[in-house]
Design a protein around this motif. Structure first.
Motif, mmCIF file in Angstrom:
data_model
loop_
_atom_site.group_PDB
_atom_site.id
_atom_site.type_symbol
_atom_site.label_atom_id
_atom_site.label_comp_id
_atom_site.label_asym_id
_atom_site.label_seq_id
_atom_site.Cartn_x
_atom_site.Cartn_y
_atom_site.Cartn_z
ATOM 1 N N ARG A 3 -10.393 31.206 -22.639
ATOM 2 C CA ARG A 3 -9.013 31.130 -23.132
ATOM 3 C C ARG A 3 -8.985 31.036 -24.648
ATOM 4 O O ARG A 3 -8.152 31.676 -25.311
ATOM 5 C CB ARG A 3 -8.291 29.932 -22.508
ATOM 6 C CG ARG A 3 -7.958 30.095 -21.040
ATOM 7 C CD ARG A 3 -6.977 29.027 -20.585
ATOM 8 N NE ARG A 3 -7.529 27.687 -20.749
ATOM 9 C CZ ARG A 3 -8.203 27.040 -19.813
ATOM 10 N NH1 ARG A 3 -8.443 27.626 -18.640
ATOM 11 N NH2 ARG A 3 -8.661 25.818 -20.025
ATOM 12 N N ALA A 4 -9.891 30.241 -25.227
ATOM 13 C CA ALA A 4 -9.944 30.125 -26.681
ATOM 14 C C ALA A 4 -10.318 31.463 -27.324
ATOM 15 O O ALA A 4 -9.756 31.847 -28.360
ATOM 16 C CB ALA A 4 -10.938 29.039 -27.082
ATOM 17 N N ASN A 25 -6.015 24.639 -27.267
ATOM 18 C CA ASN A 25 -7.058 24.948 -26.297
ATOM 19 C C ASN A 25 -8.444 24.612 -26.825
ATOM 20 O O ASN A 25 -9.356 24.315 -26.032
ATOM 21 C CB ASN A 25 -6.998 26.428 -25.923
ATOM 22 C CG ASN A 25 -7.696 26.725 -24.611
ATOM 23 O OD1 ASN A 25 -7.161 26.457 -23.537
ATOM 24 N ND2 ASN A 25 -8.907 27.239 -24.684
ATOM 25 N N LEU A 26 -8.624 24.634 -28.144
ATOM 26 C CA LEU A 26 -9.901 24.225 -28.711
ATOM 27 C C LEU A 26 -10.188 22.762 -28.397
ATOM 28 O O LEU A 26 -11.343 22.377 -28.187
ATOM 29 C CB LEU A 26 -9.896 24.463 -30.227
ATOM 30 C CG LEU A 26 -11.205 24.191 -30.961
ATOM 31 C CD1 LEU A 26 -12.341 25.052 -30.414
ATOM 32 C CD2 LEU A 26 -11.032 24.442 -32.452
ATOM 33 N N LYS A 58 -13.152 18.773 -25.052
ATOM 34 C CA LYS A 58 -13.140 17.813 -23.946
ATOM 35 C C LYS A 58 -14.134 18.216 -22.861
ATOM 36 O O LYS A 58 -14.877 17.371 -22.336
ATOM 37 C CB LYS A 58 -11.730 17.721 -23.357
ATOM 38 C CG LYS A 58 -11.606 16.715 -22.228
ATOM 39 C CD LYS A 58 -10.193 16.647 -21.685
ATOM 40 C CE LYS A 58 -10.110 15.660 -20.530
ATOM 41 N NZ LYS A 58 -8.731 15.598 -19.966
ATOM 42 N N GLN A 59 -14.166 19.492 -22.516
ATOM 43 C CA GLN A 59 -15.122 19.960 -21.514
ATOM 44 C C GLN A 59 -16.554 19.848 -22.020
ATOM 45 O O GLN A 59 -17.471 19.524 -21.256
ATOM 46 C CB GLN A 59 -14.812 21.421 -21.142
ATOM 47 C CG GLN A 59 -13.460 21.636 -20.492
ATOM 48 C CD GLN A 59 -13.340 20.922 -19.156
ATOM 49 O OE1 GLN A 59 -14.339 20.647 -18.484
ATOM 50 N NE2 GLN A 59 -12.120 20.629 -18.756
ATOM 51 N N LEU A 60 -16.766 20.075 -23.300
ATOM 52 C CA LEU A 60 -18.105 19.940 -23.867
ATOM 53 C C LEU A 60 -18.559 18.484 -23.847
ATOM 54 O O LEU A 60 -19.711 18.180 -23.516
ATOM 55 C CB LEU A 60 -18.116 20.484 -25.296
ATOM 56 C CG LEU A 60 -19.432 20.353 -26.070
ATOM 57 C CD1 LEU A 60 -20.564 21.076 -25.339
ATOM 58 C CD2 LEU A 60 -19.268 20.902 -27.486
ATOM 59 N N GLY A 61 -17.655 17.580 -24.219
ATOM 60 C CA GLY A 61 -18.005 16.165 -24.205
ATOM 61 C C GLY A 61 -18.376 15.662 -22.830
ATOM 62 O O GLY A 61 -19.224 14.768 -22.691
ATOM 63 N N ALA A 62 -17.759 16.241 -21.797
ATOM 64 C CA ALA A 62 -18.077 15.815 -20.431
ATOM 65 C C ALA A 62 -19.492 16.211 -20.030
ATOM 66 O O ALA A 62 -20.057 15.619 -19.097
ATOM 67 C CB ALA A 62 -17.065 16.417 -19.460
#
Length: 227
Positions: free
Chosen positions: A82-83, A126-127, A132-136
């Motif tokens: 999406r980004a 969206n960035l 957030k997904q990377l931190g998870a």
């Protein structure tokens, strides 16, 4: 003694991830400044649309570098895709900044810039989802907590920016309240509106850059500790 040699493929993907984060970190303020200057001044006129295109390409380069990390994670991949899509839209629309600077009377160019502003807003929104997904996926609880906290704050601030800009555009057209106000009051309302938009737009940008920098440092620490 147990062999603690890290996986070379993982190290390569972490290296690309770190390079991608660096490109996005420097690309965010560069793109904002160059696009703003392209639309309003003649300083970049000898270079035409090339600086704006290069700045947006830097962001896309960073996102493509980051996509080599954890390809099997679907939420991470979807957020990155999406980004990248929004980045491509920004790349396609940024030449209208140069054309509008030379032909400000063209409503088509002005409408294209209006779309570019909203596309850039959704790109930054969206960035934060990407971060957030990377931190998870990273093994650092403190970083994960900070990312979850500040990305949520950024999304609320960007949503407030969107609400204010929509209200500023459509409310004066729907009512006669604005026309009945004293010009002095109109002046200070416009000033307050501009200050609110600057705060709600630049604060998430600064926080996002800080999160990117901190994430990159965590990746470097994990790589060197693994070595």
């Amino acid at each position: 003694m147990e062999n603690l040699t890290p996986d070379p493929q993982l190290l390569r993907s972490l290296g690309k991830l770190a390079r991608g984060l660096s490109a996005v970190f420097w690309g965010l303020p560069t793109t904002l400044i160059i696009c703003a200057e392209t639309a309003r001044v003649e300083f970049l006129e000898p270079f035409e649309v090339i600086p704006a295109l290069l700045a947006n390409c830097l962001l896309l380069y960073g996102l493509w570098q980051m996509s080599s990390f954890q390809k099997q994670e679907r939420p991470w991949r979807n957020a990155l895709d999406r980004a990248k899509l929004l980045g491509l839209i920004n790349l396609g629309l940024c030449p209208f900044l140069f054309w509008f600077n030379h032909m400000p009377g063209q409503t088509y160019f002005r409408d294209a810039i209006f779309v570019l502003v909203f596309s850039g807003l959704f790109f930054l929104f969206n960035l934060n989802v990407v971060l957030k997904q990377l931190g998870a996926m990273l093994p650092d609880e403190t970083l994960r907590h900070d990312i979850n906290l500040f990305t949520a704050l950024n999304r609320w601030l960007l949503s407030g920016w969107l609400i204010i800009i929509v209200a500023a555009i459509f409310l004066p057209q729907l009512t006669n309240f604005w026309a009945q106000l004293n010009p002095f009051v109109q002046f200070w309302i416009a000033r307050a509106e501009a200050a609110s938009l600057l705060f709600l737009g630049l604060s998430p940008l600064a926080v996002t850059m800080a999160l990117i920098w901190k994430t990159k440092e965590v990746i470097f620490d994990s790589v060197f500790s693994a070595k």
